[in-house]
Scaffold this motif. Sequence first.
Motif, PDB file in Angstrom:
ATOM      1  N   HIS A   1     -23.256  51.009 105.224  1.00 55.22           N
ATOM      2  CA  HIS A   1     -23.036  52.443 105.421  1.00 55.22           C
ATOM      3  C   HIS A   1     -22.752  52.768 106.884  1.00 55.22           C
ATOM      4  O   HIS A   1     -21.911  53.630 107.180  1.00 55.22           O
ATOM      5  N   GLU A   2     -23.446  52.095 107.791  1.00 56.95           N
ATOM      6  CA  GLU A   2     -23.191  52.303 109.215  1.00 56.95           C
ATOM      7  C   GLU A   2     -21.754  51.908 109.559  1.00 56.95           C
ATOM      8  O   GLU A   2     -21.077  52.603 110.310  1.00 56.95           O
ATOM      9  N   THR A   3     -21.294  50.802 108.992  1.00 57.15           N
ATOM     10  CA  THR A   3     -19.922  50.354 109.236  1.00 57.15           C
ATOM     11  C   THR A   3     -18.923  51.364 108.690  1.00 57.15           C
ATOM     12  O   THR A   3     -17.948  51.723 109.376  1.00 57.15           O
ATOM     13  N   ARG A   4     -19.160  51.823 107.472  1.00 60.43           N
ATOM     14  CA  ARG A   4     -18.250  52.794 106.856  1.00 60.43           C
ATOM     15  C   ARG A   4     -18.252  54.109 107.618  1.00 60.43           C
ATOM     16  O   ARG A   4     -17.201  54.729 107.823  1.00 60.43           O
ATOM     17  N   LEU A   5     -19.435  54.555 108.053  1.00 58.55           N
ATOM     18  CA  LEU A   5     -19.529  55.807 108.803  1.00 58.55           C
ATOM     19  C   LEU A   5     -18.792  55.690 110.133  1.00 58.55           C
ATOM     20  O   LEU A   5     -18.070  56.611 110.543  1.00 58.55           O
ATOM     21  N   GLY A   6     -18.940  54.557 110.789  1.00 56.66           N
ATOM     22  CA  GLY A   6     -18.224  54.337 112.039  1.00 56.66           C
ATOM     23  C   GLY A   6     -16.718  54.382 111.835  1.00 56.66           C
ATOM     24  O   GLY A   6     -15.980  54.967 112.641  1.00 56.66           O
TER      25      GLY A   6
ATOM     26  N   ARG B   1     -14.151  57.126 113.483  1.00 56.47           N
ATOM     27  CA  ARG B   1     -13.000  56.730 114.299  1.00 56.47           C
ATOM     28  C   ARG B   1     -11.701  57.277 113.730  1.00 56.47           C
ATOM     29  O   ARG B   1     -10.802  57.647 114.476  1.00 56.47           O
ATOM     30  N   SER B   2     -11.575  57.340 112.409  1.00 54.37           N
ATOM     31  CA  SER B   2     -10.324  57.819 111.814  1.00 54.37           C
ATOM     32  C   SER B   2     -10.251  59.349 111.808  1.00 54.37           C
ATOM     33  O   SER B   2      -9.177  59.912 111.654  1.00 54.37           O
ATOM     34  N   ARG B   3     -11.366  60.022 111.987  1.00 50.46           N
ATOM     35  CA  ARG B   3     -11.393  61.476 111.918  1.00 50.46           C
ATOM     36  C   ARG B   3     -11.050  62.136 113.253  1.00 50.46           C
ATOM     37  O   ARG B   3     -10.544  63.247 113.289  1.00 50.46           O
ATOM     38  N   TRP B   4     -11.300  61.495 114.363  1.00 51.74           N
ATOM     39  CA  TRP B   4     -11.175  62.161 115.659  1.00 51.74           C
ATOM     40  C   TRP B   4      -9.801  62.745 115.915  1.00 51.74           C
ATOM     41  O   TRP B   4      -9.695  63.776 116.565  1.00 51.74           O
ATOM     42  N   PRO B   5      -8.673  62.178 115.456  1.00 54.93           N
ATOM     43  CA  PRO B   5      -7.382  62.793 115.786  1.00 54.93           C
ATOM     44  C   PRO B   5      -7.122  64.107 115.036  1.00 54.93           C
ATOM     45  O   PRO B   5      -6.285  64.895 115.464  1.00 54.93           O
ATOM     46  N   LEU B   6      -7.797  64.351 113.937  1.00 49.54           N
ATOM     47  CA  LEU B   6      -7.504  65.541 113.140  1.00 49.54           C
ATOM     48  C   LEU B   6      -7.667  66.839 113.926  1.00 49.54           C
ATOM     49  O   LEU B   6      -6.764  67.683 113.906  1.00 49.54           O
TER      50      LEU B   6
END
Length: 88
Positions: A51-56, A60-65
């Motif tokens: 879960h920590e890996t998936r959350l990370g 990381r993929s959300r920041w550009p939005l």
Amino acid sequence: MTDPAPNDTAAVALELERLRGTMEAGFARVDGALALLVQRSDQSERQLAEHETRLGALERSRWPLPSIAALVAVLGLAVTIWQATNAH
């Protein structure tokens, strides 16, 4: 005091053997329960790491939005201002 009769000694030995069997069975149950708890703890740790890996990855993929949204808003404002100034 009198010496215990040989029959009493055999009864005591038999009772001690029964107690030993009962203790062994109890320890076996406790060992089984502890092994199950360790297994569940290991599974929980693996799930937590996953879960920590998936959350990370999501973070990381959300920041550009938000940045993209701000950029589109600024471009929209610029186009609106450009159209307003060219209309006259």
